[in-house]
Motif scaffolding. Structure first.
Motif, PDB file in Angstrom:
ATOM      1  N   THR A  78       0.859  -1.164   0.000  1.00  0.00           N
ATOM      2  CA  THR A  78       0.000   0.000   0.000  1.00  0.00           C
ATOM      3  C   THR A  78       0.903   1.224   0.000  1.00  0.00           C
ATOM      4  OG1 THR A  78      -1.757   1.226   1.176  1.00  0.00           O
ATOM      5  CG2 THR A  78      -0.215  -0.023   2.534  1.00  0.00           C
ATOM      6  N   GLU A  80       1.810   5.275   0.316  1.00  0.00           N
ATOM      7  CA  GLU A  80       1.464   6.563   0.922  1.00  0.00           C
ATOM      8  C   GLU A  80       1.927   7.679  -0.007  1.00  0.00           C
ATOM      9  OE1 GLU A  80       2.115   7.189   5.340  1.00  0.00           O
ATOM     10  OE2 GLU A  80       3.421   5.461   4.964  1.00  0.00           O
ATOM     11  N   PRO A  89      -1.749   4.445   7.393  1.00  0.00           N
ATOM     12  CA  PRO A  89      -1.663   3.568   6.216  1.00  0.00           C
ATOM     13  C   PRO A  89      -2.522   2.316   6.329  1.00  0.00           C
ATOM     14  CG  PRO A  89       0.521   4.290   6.893  1.00  0.00           C
ATOM     15  CD  PRO A  89      -0.422   4.717   7.974  1.00  0.00           C
ATOM     16  N   ASN A  92      -6.279   2.346   4.924  1.00  0.00           N
ATOM     17  CA  ASN A  92      -6.535   2.202   3.493  1.00  0.00           C
ATOM     18  C   ASN A  92      -6.689   0.748   3.063  1.00  0.00           C
ATOM     19  OD1 ASN A  92      -6.394   4.976   3.148  1.00  0.00           O
ATOM     20  ND2 ASN A  92      -4.209   4.957   2.648  1.00  0.00           N
ATOM     21  N   PRO A 183     -10.560   6.063   5.945  1.00  0.00           N
ATOM     22  CA  PRO A 183      -9.379   5.812   5.107  1.00  0.00           C
ATOM     23  C   PRO A 183      -8.848   7.110   4.504  1.00  0.00           C
ATOM     24  CG  PRO A 183     -11.055   4.168   4.683  1.00  0.00           C
ATOM     25  CD  PRO A 183     -11.700   5.191   5.577  1.00  0.00           C
ATOM     26  N   GLY A 184      -7.540   7.262   4.505  1.00  0.00           N
ATOM     27  CA  GLY A 184      -6.914   8.460   3.971  1.00  0.00           C
ATOM     28  C   GLY A 184      -6.583   9.512   5.005  1.00  0.00           C
TER      29      GLY A 184
END
Length: 245
Positions: A78, A80, A89, A92, A183-184
């Motif tokens: 994943t 960033e 992180p 997500n 998320p985010g």
């Protein structure tokens, strides 16, 4: 069992070693990088899959680790685009994670049994269990306790030693603990702890008494390399066997 390894930091405090290589890939001794040691340890303690959270120079980590098959692991990534903090992180990829999983920094050397640590967490109802380590800080000075007005000394301690527990940067997490976050968003470990405590939820502490070194500064990295000949058989028993063969 699944682990999320946080490997997206810039490693600013470890410069100049991290000028051209991300911190998880700096070599220890002449055989392995920090990240390789961690991956071998995870596989040996029962983990089969890993999510690598990458950012700064993440393409180098992706190229080096690949799909994880040479470590006996299935590795996914994943990315960033901007720093999201320690826990951010994970948000997500939360839906792809099992109910209980490990989160850890990618710059740690320890002989903690990651599988046993996660299993102990799973036997509790804690929202998160933190691997902790005992530290002592000895004052160089005599410490004075004064009254509220600051004009009278009420107690004196000659160079006292303060004992406390610190986070090892390794957390056993229950997925539902993070459902309240979006998320985010940027989410640090400190914010998560304060939120849980504010809601009356008590994170667990799992005190560890073995070897632990957080490689955050050049002097820590130098220590890791100096100790590697003695610590290699402790951190990687298979390494000691292969060397003997």
């Amino acid at each position: 069992m699944h682990a999320v390894i946080l490997a997206g930091g810039k490693g600013t405090r470890l410069r100049p070693y991290t000028t051209c290589v991300p911190k998880p890939l700096v070599p220890i001794g002449d055989t392995y990088s920090i990240l390789e040691i961690v991956l071998h340890q995870l596989r040996a303690s029962g983990f089969r899959s890993v999510t690598l959270a990458i950012g700064h120079m993440g393409h180098l980590i992706r190229a080096f680790v690949g799909d994880g098959s040479r470590y006996g692991l299935s590795v996914v990534y994943t990315d960033e685009e901007t720093p999201l903090g320690t826990i951010g992180p994970v948000l997500n990829v939360l839906d792809s994670l099992p109910e209980h999983f490990l989160i850890m920094n990618g710059d740690i050397l320890t002989n903690l049994d990651y599988g046993a640590f996660l299993s102990r967490h799973m036997q509790t109802e804690r929202p998160v269990t933190v691997a902790t380590y005992h530290r002592e800080l000895k004052s160089e000075f005599g410490v004075l306790d004064v009254d509220g007005a600051g004009t009278s000394i009420v107690a004196f301690r000659e160079k006292p030693t303060v004992k406390f527990q610190v986070s090892m940067g390794i957390y056993a997490m229950t997925r539902e603990t993070l459902r309240a976050y979006t998320p985010g968003q940027v989410l640090g470990f400190d914010t998560l702890m304060l939120d849980l405590l504010g809601r009356g939820e008590r994170p667990g502490s799992d005190l560890f008494g073995g070897y632990w070194l957080d490689i955050g500064r050049p002097e820590d990295y130098d220590t890791a390399n100096e100790q590697w000949p003695q610590m290699a058989p402790v951190l990687l028993p298979d390494y000691a066997q292969s060397a003997a063969d």
